[in-house]
Design a protein around this motif. Structure first.
Motif, short mmCIF file in Angstrom:
data_model
loop_
_atom_site.label_atom_id
_atom_site.label_comp_id
_atom_site.label_asym_id
_atom_site.label_seq_id
_atom_site.Cartn_x
_atom_site.Cartn_y
_atom_site.Cartn_z
N ILE A 170 -39.42 10.99 -19.20
CA ILE A 170 -40.75 10.62 -18.70
C ILE A 170 -40.69 9.22 -18.13
CG2 ILE A 170 -43.16 10.24 -19.33
CD1 ILE A 170 -42.88 12.31 -21.50
N SER A 206 -43.24 6.51 -16.98
CA SER A 206 -44.67 6.26 -17.17
C SER A 206 -45.06 4.89 -16.62
CB SER A 206 -45.00 6.33 -18.67
OG SER A 206 -46.39 6.40 -18.88
N GLY A 225 -45.77 9.98 -16.08
CA GLY A 225 -46.80 9.77 -17.08
C GLY A 225 -47.55 8.49 -16.77
N VAL A 251 -50.52 9.46 -21.53
CA VAL A 251 -49.69 9.47 -22.73
C VAL A 251 -50.35 8.61 -23.80
CG1 VAL A 251 -47.43 8.88 -23.68
CG2 VAL A 251 -47.60 9.78 -21.36
N VAL A 281 -45.94 12.74 -26.86
CA VAL A 281 -44.72 13.18 -26.18
C VAL A 281 -43.52 13.00 -27.11
CG1 VAL A 281 -45.63 12.72 -23.89
CG2 VAL A 281 -44.41 10.92 -25.09
N ALA A 314 -40.14 12.87 -25.68
CA ALA A 314 -39.06 12.78 -24.70
C ALA A 314 -37.83 12.13 -25.30
CB ALA A 314 -39.54 11.98 -23.49
N TYR A 347 -37.89 7.67 -22.53
CA TYR A 347 -39.24 7.31 -22.07
C TYR A 347 -39.16 5.92 -21.43
CZ TYR A 347 -44.28 6.52 -22.04
OH TYR A 347 -45.58 6.27 -21.65
N ALA A 392 -41.26 2.97 -19.70
CA ALA A 392 -42.60 2.41 -19.58
C ALA A 392 -42.57 1.26 -18.58
CB ALA A 392 -43.11 1.93 -20.93
N ILE A 400 -45.91 7.78 -28.30
CA ILE A 400 -44.48 7.83 -27.99
C ILE A 400 -43.63 7.61 -29.24
CG2 ILE A 400 -44.93 7.01 -25.66
CD1 ILE A 400 -43.82 4.29 -26.50
N CYS A 412 -40.34 9.62 -29.47
CA CYS A 412 -39.35 9.52 -28.40
C CYS A 412 -38.07 8.88 -28.92
CB CYS A 412 -39.90 8.70 -27.24
SG CYS A 412 -41.30 9.47 -26.39
N VAL A 421 -36.54 4.39 -25.73
CA VAL A 421 -37.65 3.83 -24.95
C VAL A 421 -37.11 2.66 -24.15
CG1 VAL A 421 -39.91 2.71 -25.04
CG2 VAL A 421 -39.36 4.56 -26.64
#
Length: 406
Positions: free
Chosen positions: A285, A287, A310, A327, A334, A336, A339, A341, A354, A357, A360
């Motif tokens: 994802i 985002s 996202g 999200v 989620v 994932a 992820y 961000a 999150i 996840c 990240v």
């Protein structure tokens, strides 16, 4: 030696957890502070280090302990080694290993296996094909069996069942643990149970007092039954191993795995539009939040990476993304594997969404925001420059791959 400062998420977690036995060792000593009158006070007893002869030395250059060096070395945490030289029995675990690495679901499963093994048993991990995992020791694996071969590659559940039956004949595990997931563990576990003639315990979220509790009734009820030999466990079925490191001794099968006449032909992966993947099922994802100023560039980057888009609640409220792309606790939770961000500060509702996840990555201008603290990898800088660099890097990688293939 690289000048990049790398974080140690485990050491940071220990430093925050006051109940951890190594918490005190992870706290930095306070050598100076500001007094009530604004004067900086120093603790002369806290400065220096103990030399090899037991004499305390003071290095005012800041290179040793107690100094003011710009870059402090990370504290090495040496976990106690858990050894089982002659296991009385085995607890076999077949992790999904999506992408060749242990997922959070796999680590929870190994934690449950470690709980069932106790002091006398050993946790035997069965892995199909090549892998990229280097942290089996801290995940709780005592013995590692790799079933390698072309017959196990791709979607080959029948051949994998044959491999697991060979493991069962040689090691006779007390319990088999597989993740009850959509990544293959759920189907493989049910096929294996049918081959063994066992009745598996499915969707198990807790094993306690010689009984396992699983979800039933569309997840609205709990079903308790005696601990089965074959357990298909859900995510968060137990705490992942974090207090010990294990030997990860390699083992092999004494006989070759019989080849089965496959009735399934694997035609390979099918390309799927990332925008058509539901947020709750997406594994990658990308985002965006309030810090994104060029949304056209954001969309081009997501398309170049092949990621599902996202957004934070602020970006959705401002009309940059659809509501089903939100999200967080007030949007979609989620799970994932990766992820990213971009320009998201990290409100508590977003961090809750999150929480499951695996990895990240945060791109932000503020090095002190909550998303940076949560991230496994942080990039501090202007998002537009970083996104353009990502697009260029992906294009260069693909051109190199085409040239090598030619």
């Amino acid at each position: 030696m690289s000048d990049i400062i790398r974080r140690d998420p485990r050491a940071e977690w220990i430093a925050r957890n006051r109940l951890h036995p190594l918490h005190a060792a992870m706290q930095p000593a306070q050598h100076s502070w500001m007094g009530p009158n604004g004067v900086i006070r120093k603790n002369p007893h806290g400065m220096g280090f103990i030399g090899p002869n037991g004499i305390k030395r003071i290095d005012r250059s800041g290179a040793q302990q107690g100094g003011t060096s710009k870059r402090s070395a990370a504290v090495e945490v040496q976990l106690p080694l858990h050894q089982v030289p002659a296991p009385a029995f085995y607890i076999s675990v077949v992790p999904d290993m999506v992408g060749g690495r242990l997922s959070s679901h796999d680590r929870d499963l190994l934690g449950l296996a470690h709980q069932l093994a106790g002091k006398d048993g050993a946790v035997l991990a069965v892995v199909f094909g090549e892998h990229k995992e280097s942290a089996f020791a801290t995940a709780g694996v005592d013995r590692l069996l790799i079933l390698d071969g072309d017959e196990f590659n791709g979607y080959a559940p029948e051949q994998r069942v044959q491999g697991l039956r060979a493991v069962d004949n040689q090691f006779n595990p007390r319990h088999w643990l597989l993740p009850d997931s959509r990544s293959g563990g759920g189907e493989l576990g049910r096929r294996f149970a049918a081959a063994l003639g066992e009745r598996p315990a499915t969707r198990v979220w807790q094993v306690k007092d010689e009984s396992c509790i699983g979800r039933a009734g569309a997840g609205l009820q709990d079903l308790a039954r005696p601990v089965a030999r074959l357990i298909l466990a859900a995510a968060e079925c137990a705490e992942a191993v974090s207090e010990t490191r294990h030997e990860v001794l390699p083992v092999e099968l004494s006989t070759a795995v019989a080849r089965s006449l496959s009735r399934i032909e694997d035609l390979g992966a099918v390309a799927v539009d990332p925008a058509a993947i539901p947020m709750a099922e997406a594994e990658f994802i990308f985002s965006g939040g309030n810090g994104v100023k060029d949304w056209a560039l954001f969309h081009r980057t997501a398309q170049a990476l092949g990621a599902t888009e996202g957004a934070s609640r602020v970006a959705v409220d401002d009309g940059f993304m659809a509501r089903d792309r939100q999200v967080g606790a007030s949007g979609t939770w989620v799970t994932a594997r990766v992820y990213v961000a971009v320009g998201i500060s990290g409100a508590i509702q977003h961090l809750q969404g999150i929480g499951a996840c695996d990895k990240v990555v945060a791109i932000n201008l503020d090095p002190g925001c909550d998303m940076i603290k949560r991230a496994d990898l942080s990039v501090i800088g202007e998002s537009a420059e970083i996104l353009q660099a990502l697009i260029d890097a992906v294009a260069a990688y693909r051109s190199d791959a085409k040239r090598d293939a030619a």
